[in-house]
Design a protein around this motif. Sequence first.
Motif, PDB file in Angstrom:
ATOM      1  N   GLU A  21      77.935 -29.574 -14.209  1.00 40.36           N
ATOM      2  CA  GLU A  21      79.298 -29.466 -14.749  1.00 40.36           C
ATOM      3  C   GLU A  21      79.421 -30.240 -16.052  1.00 40.36           C
ATOM      4  N   THR A  22      78.336 -30.951 -16.394  1.00 38.37           N
ATOM      5  CA  THR A  22      78.345 -31.755 -17.614  1.00 38.37           C
ATOM      6  C   THR A  22      77.649 -31.000 -18.736  1.00 38.37           C
ATOM      7  N   ILE A  23      78.142 -31.217 -19.946  1.00 38.43           N
ATOM      8  CA  ILE A  23      77.624 -30.534 -21.126  1.00 38.43           C
ATOM      9  C   ILE A  23      77.083 -31.565 -22.106  1.00 38.43           C
ATOM     10  N   LEU A  24      75.915 -31.262 -22.684  1.00 43.24           N
ATOM     11  CA  LEU A  24      75.350 -32.079 -23.750  1.00 43.24           C
ATOM     12  C   LEU A  24      75.587 -31.358 -25.074  1.00 43.24           C
ATOM     13  N   ALA A  25      76.164 -32.041 -26.048  1.00 46.27           N
ATOM     14  CA  ALA A  25      76.420 -31.445 -27.355  1.00 46.27           C
ATOM     15  C   ALA A  25      75.429 -32.004 -28.370  1.00 46.27           C
ATOM     16  N   CYS A  26      74.625 -31.114 -28.988  1.00 47.88           N
ATOM     17  CA  CYS A  26      73.666 -31.556 -30.008  1.00 47.88           C
ATOM     18  C   CYS A  26      74.199 -31.203 -31.388  1.00 47.88           C
ATOM     19  N   GLN A  30      69.736 -28.410 -37.328  1.00 51.53           N
ATOM     20  CA  GLN A  30      69.199 -27.135 -36.843  1.00 51.53           C
ATOM     21  C   GLN A  30      70.200 -26.457 -35.909  1.00 51.53           C
ATOM     22  N   CYS A  31      70.783 -27.226 -34.992  1.00 54.98           N
ATOM     23  CA  CYS A  31      71.732 -26.642 -34.039  1.00 54.98           C
ATOM     24  C   CYS A  31      72.991 -26.141 -34.749  1.00 54.98           C
ATOM     25  N   GLN A  32      73.409 -26.854 -35.793  1.00 54.24           N
ATOM     26  CA  GLN A  32      74.600 -26.392 -36.534  1.00 54.24           C
ATOM     27  C   GLN A  32      74.356 -25.021 -37.141  1.00 54.24           C
ATOM     28  N   ARG A  33      73.169 -24.833 -37.754  1.00 58.69           N
ATOM     29  CA  ARG A  33      72.861 -23.526 -38.361  1.00 58.69           C
ATOM     30  C   ARG A  33      72.663 -22.470 -37.275  1.00 58.69           C
ATOM     31  N   TRP A  34      71.953 -22.857 -36.220  1.00 59.18           N
ATOM     32  CA  TRP A  34      71.585 -21.932 -35.139  1.00 59.18           C
ATOM     33  C   TRP A  34      72.823 -21.342 -34.474  1.00 59.18           C
ATOM     34  N   THR A  35      73.851 -22.182 -34.286  1.00 57.25           N
ATOM     35  CA  THR A  35      75.051 -21.735 -33.576  1.00 57.25           C
ATOM     36  C   THR A  35      76.150 -21.304 -34.540  1.00 57.25           C
ATOM     37  N   GLY A  36      75.887 -21.384 -35.836  1.00 56.96           N
ATOM     38  CA  GLY A  36      76.894 -20.974 -36.803  1.00 56.96           C
ATOM     39  C   GLY A  36      78.031 -21.959 -36.925  1.00 56.96           C
ATOM     40  N   GLY A  37      77.756 -23.236 -36.748  1.00 60.94           N
ATOM     41  CA  GLY A  37      78.784 -24.262 -36.931  1.00 60.94           C
ATOM     42  C   GLY A  37      78.959 -25.134 -35.708  1.00 60.94           C
ATOM     43  N   GLY A  38      77.937 -25.177 -34.867  1.00 61.18           N
ATOM     44  CA  GLY A  38      77.954 -25.901 -33.597  1.00 61.18           C
ATOM     45  C   GLY A  38      78.257 -27.357 -33.741  1.00 61.18           C
ATOM     46  N   PRO A  39      78.304 -28.131 -32.693  1.00 58.64           N
ATOM     47  CA  PRO A  39      77.085 -28.438 -31.949  1.00 58.64           C
ATOM     48  C   PRO A  39      76.620 -27.276 -31.052  1.00 58.64           C
ATOM     49  N   TYR A  40      75.391 -27.432 -30.559  1.00 56.62           N
ATOM     50  CA  TYR A  40      74.890 -26.577 -29.509  1.00 56.62           C
ATOM     51  C   TYR A  40      75.289 -27.243 -28.195  1.00 56.62           C
ATOM     52  N   TYR A  41      75.994 -26.511 -27.354  1.00 57.92           N
ATOM     53  CA  TYR A  41      76.471 -27.041 -26.073  1.00 57.92           C
ATOM     54  C   TYR A  41      75.510 -26.611 -24.966  1.00 57.92           C
ATOM     55  N   ALA A  42      74.736 -27.563 -24.450  1.00 57.88           N
ATOM     56  CA  ALA A  42      73.719 -27.262 -23.434  1.00 57.88           C
ATOM     57  C   ALA A  42      74.186 -27.702 -22.048  1.00 57.88           C
ATOM     58  N   VAL A  43      73.946 -26.836 -21.068  1.00 55.73           N
ATOM     59  CA  VAL A  43      74.247 -27.136 -19.667  1.00 55.73           C
ATOM     60  C   VAL A  43      72.937 -27.117 -18.893  1.00 55.73           C
ATOM     61  N   ARG A  44      72.674 -28.179 -18.157  1.00 49.89           N
ATOM     62  CA  ARG A  44      71.447 -28.224 -17.354  1.00 49.89           C
ATOM     63  C   ARG A  44      71.504 -27.152 -16.274  1.00 49.89           C
ATOM     64  N   VAL A  45      70.344 -26.507 -16.060  1.00 52.42           N
ATOM     65  CA  VAL A  45      70.267 -25.453 -15.056  1.00 52.42           C
ATOM     66  C   VAL A  45      68.937 -25.570 -14.311  1.00 52.42           C
ATOM     67  N   SER A  46      68.969 -25.344 -12.988  1.00 50.42           N
ATOM     68  CA  SER A  46      67.727 -25.265 -12.220  1.00 50.42           C
ATOM     69  C   SER A  46      67.680 -23.907 -11.536  1.00 50.42           C
ATOM     70  N   ASP A  47      66.498 -23.490 -11.119  1.00 51.26           N
ATOM     71  CA  ASP A  47      66.284 -22.176 -10.494  1.00 51.26           C
ATOM     72  C   ASP A  47      66.857 -21.057 -11.364  1.00 51.26           C
ATOM     73  N   LEU A  48      66.586 -21.142 -12.659  1.00 52.05           N
ATOM     74  CA  LEU A  48      67.100 -20.129 -13.583  1.00 52.05           C
ATOM     75  C   LEU A  48      66.382 -18.793 -13.371  1.00 52.05           C
ATOM     76  N   GLU A  49      67.162 -17.752 -13.106  1.00 52.13           N
ATOM     77  CA  GLU A  49      66.621 -16.392 -12.991  1.00 52.13           C
ATOM     78  C   GLU A  49      67.180 -15.583 -14.142  1.00 52.13           C
ATOM     79  N   LEU A  50      66.276 -15.199 -15.041  1.00 50.85           N
ATOM     80  CA  LEU A  50      66.669 -14.510 -16.263  1.00 50.85           C
ATOM     81  C   LEU A  50      66.347 -13.020 -16.128  1.00 50.85           C
ATOM     82  N   SER A  51      67.309 -12.155 -16.403  1.00 46.59           N
ATOM     83  CA  SER A  51      67.006 -10.716 -16.469  1.00 46.59           C
ATOM     84  C   SER A  51      67.109 -10.291 -17.926  1.00 46.59           C
ATOM     85  N   GLY A  52      66.261  -9.327 -18.300  1.00 50.11           N
ATOM     86  CA  GLY A  52      66.241  -8.889 -19.696  1.00 50.11           C
ATOM     87  C   GLY A  52      65.444  -9.841 -20.552  1.00 50.11           C
ATOM     88  N   ALA A  53      64.481 -10.548 -19.917  1.00 53.22           N
ATOM     89  CA  ALA A  53      63.676 -11.549 -20.637  1.00 53.22           C
ATOM     90  C   ALA A  53      62.943 -10.922 -21.823  1.00 53.22           C
TER      91      ALA A  53
END
Length: 142
Positions: A21-26, A30-53
């Motif tokens: 439920e916690t967010i890390l803001a970077c 690089q993150c500012q350009r990558w996100t178009g004006g970020g920070p990049y907001y990262a949420v920790r995830v475990s058991d990630l199941e990605l479709s469309g990899a």
Amino acid sequence: MAQKTGQCLCGAVTFRGNTAETILACHCGQCQRWTGGGPYYAVRVSDLELSGAEMVRAYHASEWGERAVCATCGTTIYWKMQGKPPHSVAAGLLDDQSGMRVTEEIFVDYRAEWMSPFEGATQSTEAQEYAKLEEYMAGQKT
Ligand SMILES: [Zn+2]
Ligand SMILES: [Zn+2]
């Protein structure tokens, strides 16, 4: 941690996983350009199941990091260490963001002038983050 789902803007990449439920803001440049004006907001995830990899395109902006976007719509999906599985996803992709808050801000010396700090979030500078990275890299070699 709660089981949540998310997707990119076009829906080609979807995922489910146990997210924090916690967010890390970077705030790094690089993150500012990558996100178009970020920070990049990262949420920790475990058991990630990605479709469309196969639609996830990786970009190496540094010697250690990998930035993943959707090849079709360009949505920021995750940042991870090269050669490692992703441990976080971009907060904005989650279908349900209720109860979440920013608790940690990093590379705060690069935070855009027009952006205010998040109340109560820990603050870490570039020097502090590089010290952590060096420690991590040293740990990988042994
Ligand atoms: Zn997409
Ligand atoms: Zn960053």
